[in-house]
Write a protein that holds these residues in place. Structure first.
Motif, mmCIF file in Angstrom:
data_model
loop_
_atom_site.group_PDB
_atom_site.id
_atom_site.type_symbol
_atom_site.label_atom_id
_atom_site.label_comp_id
_atom_site.label_asym_id
_atom_site.label_seq_id
_atom_site.Cartn_x
_atom_site.Cartn_y
_atom_site.Cartn_z
ATOM 1 N N ALA A 78 0.861 -1.189 0.000
ATOM 2 C CA ALA A 78 0.000 0.000 0.000
ATOM 3 C C ALA A 78 0.893 1.233 0.000
ATOM 4 N N VAL A 79 0.348 2.352 -0.485
ATOM 5 C CA VAL A 79 1.102 3.606 -0.468
ATOM 6 C C VAL A 79 0.257 4.689 0.188
ATOM 7 N N ARG A 80 0.961 5.631 0.801
ATOM 8 C CA ARG A 80 0.340 6.758 1.487
ATOM 9 C C ARG A 80 0.983 8.031 0.956
ATOM 10 N N LEU A 81 0.172 9.032 0.665
ATOM 11 C CA LEU A 81 0.668 10.255 0.045
ATOM 12 C C LEU A 81 0.852 11.356 1.083
ATOM 13 N N TRP A 82 2.112 11.664 1.376
ATOM 14 C CA TRP A 82 2.454 12.822 2.178
ATOM 15 C C TRP A 82 3.894 13.199 1.852
ATOM 16 N N ASP A 83 4.204 14.487 1.924
ATOM 17 C CA ASP A 83 5.488 14.981 1.415
ATOM 18 C C ASP A 83 5.670 14.542 -0.032
ATOM 19 N N SER A 84 4.550 14.541 -0.735
ATOM 20 C CA SER A 84 4.547 14.110 -2.134
ATOM 21 C C SER A 84 3.960 15.204 -3.041
ATOM 22 N N GLU A 85 4.070 16.447 -2.581
ATOM 23 C CA GLU A 85 3.551 17.597 -3.331
ATOM 24 C C GLU A 85 2.036 17.516 -3.530
ATOM 25 N N THR A 86 1.357 17.001 -2.513
ATOM 26 C CA THR A 86 -0.108 16.870 -2.605
ATOM 27 C C THR A 86 -0.792 17.555 -1.421
ATOM 28 N N ARG A 87 -0.131 18.552 -0.834
ATOM 29 C CA ARG A 87 -0.777 19.307 0.236
ATOM 30 C C ARG A 87 -1.927 20.140 -0.333
ATOM 31 N N TRP A 88 -2.844 20.514 0.536
ATOM 32 C CA TRP A 88 -3.976 21.348 0.124
ATOM 33 C C TRP A 88 -3.463 22.620 -0.540
ATOM 34 N N SER A 89 -2.431 23.231 0.037
ATOM 35 C CA SER A 89 -1.893 24.486 -0.501
ATOM 36 C C SER A 89 -1.313 24.316 -1.895
ATOM 37 N N GLN A 90 -0.973 23.089 -2.291
ATOM 38 C CA GLN A 90 -0.436 22.837 -3.629
ATOM 39 C C GLN A 90 -1.525 22.428 -4.608
ATOM 40 N N LEU A 91 -2.541 21.737 -4.104
ATOM 41 C CA LEU A 91 -3.616 21.282 -4.990
ATOM 42 C C LEU A 91 -4.644 22.375 -5.263
ATOM 43 N N GLU A 92 -4.776 23.359 -4.338
ATOM 44 C CA GLU A 92 -5.712 24.467 -4.535
ATOM 45 C C GLU A 92 -4.988 25.771 -4.198
ATOM 46 N N PRO A 93 -4.103 26.231 -5.061
ATOM 47 C CA PRO A 93 -3.300 27.425 -4.754
ATOM 48 C C PRO A 93 -4.125 28.706 -4.657
#
Length: 503
Positions: free
Chosen positions: A149-164
């Motif tokens: 399984a994979v978990r996404l964090w420190d993967s450029e998927t923060r809220w601030s990056q997905l909705e600038p």
């Protein structure tokens, strides 16, 4: 057999014996009543919970107190105890261990991690998702060694990056990661975190290069809209959602508990609206070696957060990076007690490590490989940890690297893959250590059906020589080598786990 008392953080772990205090008698009386009601002998009960019958007799006659509440819990459940009786037993056990420690009773120093009691149960499948990794990558490339399984964090998927900007979404990085995981058939956990500056302009800045806040959004309607957008866009490609990252660490969240509980409630409602089959994992709690973190966990639970979740996230890691992974079991048992106090019994997901991990020196390759494998074995040993997410894949600047992006798996990564192959289609039925299961005190073991019987053995430290045992025919090592053996042969056990197969 020496049991350890882990009631007081920071104290020397002590064996609790010879207790003759009122609460000790109350505990013994309650245990004896349950035993008599069950109609089972000490021997049969001991076999069912993997503890010697004579040890249970000591507990039921007040000549000893179990070193961990999970022993009491297993015994009580086997005897058919009601929830109210479990609460009474917890109160009796806490008082008995407290008074035993204060009375200055003779004690033996224990080098074994607290909370490391042996157990046995009906065989349970070892889920492939147990062997997870957190992705420190945004390319969409997945691990080239086996993971579950994979978990996404420190993967450029923060809220601030997905909705600038409000209502302006950029899902290109998320799509690369989700498409890569889908190609390899890997379930994905998405972690929410990193409030964009536009949503909390006066909030505390987070330590990320983009305009990112550790504060919750000023208007929770912005939160609702973002959760809606992510869940709708991802569809079936995300299997689980963690509504926030490390709730009790100011680097990631410095809002109130009540606000985070409300954010969790809202996120859960939205996720279930679109993906009723997705797993909602309550925000993680970290630094669980500290009492303050358990106070936060209890407060978060009492505020009602966990009623909105299917699992609870905690960050399991050693006090020091060089400590044996098995020491994490002390945290697991403390968390179990905290949830018991709060009245929740959720599966645990281990989703992170210490914020200071990159400041530690690298482990040597052999130690790194052994610790990586035993990280997952510790999760299996715990019985209540459902997933272990190693932190992290792709990162080459941490003490234990399984695979740096663009490079081949390290010895640690290869050995983790071998462990998974050993346990493919396996059902685990018991784990134990030392004299409790007839082995030298420094030897640990987990036993599984694959469908044949296998035993994975390793030492906490040092080496030991043990008989292969009745029916043994093959010994396998993590490097892929193997040799034939027989029941009368001996096997040398080291800090590198090995597997023995039985007919």
């Amino acid at each position: 057999m020496t049991q350890t008392c882990r009631d007081r953080p920071g104290r020397v772990e002590q064996a609790v014996t010879g207790v003759d205090v009122m609460s000790g008698r109350e505990l013994a009386t309650a245990l004896r009543a349950l035993k008599d009601r069950s109609g089972l002998s000490y021997r049969v009960l001991g076999q069912r919970i993997f503890i010697g019958g004579s040890t249970l007799h000591r507990y039921c006659t007040g000549r000893g107190v179990p070193g961990g509440y999970d022993i009491v819990l297993r015994f009580a459940k086997e005897c058919g105890a009601e929830p109210a009786e479990l609460n009474d037993l917890l109160r009796y056990w806490e008082a008995a261990t407290e008074q035993a420690a204060d009375s200055g009773l003779p004690a033996a120093v224990s080098a074994v991690p607290a909370g490391a009691e042996s157990w046995a149960q009906a065989p349970l499948p070892v889920a492939r998702e147990m062997f997870g990794v957190t992705m420190n990558s945004f390319s969409g490339v997945m691990p080239s060694f086996r993971v579950g399984a994979v978990r996404l964090w420190d993967s450029e998927t923060r809220w601030s990056q997905l909705e600038p900007a409000r209502g302006v979404f950029d899902f290109s990085t998320l799509d690369r990661l989700l498409d890569g995981a889908e190609r390899q058939g890997l379930p994905v956990t998405f972690v929410f975190g990193g409030t964009p500056g536009w949503a909390a302009p006066d909030g505390r800045k987070a330590a990320y290069r983009e305009d990112c806040r550790a504060a919750p959004p000023d208007d929770l309607a912005d939160w609702d809209a973002f959760v809606h957008a992510v869940v709708r866009h991802a569809g079936h490609r995300i299997d689980a959602y963690e509504p926030w990252i490390t709730a009790n660490h100011g680097h990631h969240y410095n809002g109130s508990v009540e606000t985070l509980v409300e954010m969790t409630r809202r996120a859960s409602r939205i996720i279930r609206q679109y993906r009723p089959d997705a797993t909602v994992v309550c925000p993680s709690v970290t630094d669980l070696w500290d009492d303050a973190s358990h106070a936060y966990l209890l407060r978060f639970a009492e505020a009602g957060a966990y009623q909105y979740c299917d699992a609870a996230a905690v960050n399991l890691f050693q006090r020091r990076i060089t400590d044996p992974p098995e020491t994490m079991l002390e945290i697991v048992r403390k968390v179990e007690r905290t949830f018991q106090l709060a009245g929740y019994h959720l599966p645990l997901w281990s989703t992170g490590t210490t914020q200071m991990i990159q400041l530690n020196d690298p482990l040597d390759p052999d130690t790194a490989a052994n610790h990586a494998v035993r990280f997952y074995l510790t999760g299996l040993y715990s019985r209540i940890v459902e997933r272990m997410y190693f932190y992290a894949w792709g990162n080459s600047k941490i003490p234990l690297v399984v695979q740096a992006e663009g490079q081949a798996p390290t010895k640690a990564g290869r050995h983790v893959e071998r462990l998974q192959r050993w346990l493919t289609h396996a059902e685990i039925r018991s784990c134990g250590r030392g004299a409790e299961i007839g082995l030298p005190e420094n030897v640990w073991q987990c036993e599984a059906l694959t469908p044949g019987l296998v035993r994975i053995r390793w030492t906490l430290s040092g080496t030991a020589t043990v008989p292969a045992g009745a029916g043994a025919y093959r010994v396998e090592h993590l490097d892929g080598t193997a040799r034939e053996t027989g029941p009368e042969d001996t096997v040398r056990i080291t800090e590198e786990p090995l597997l023995v197969r039985y007919r």
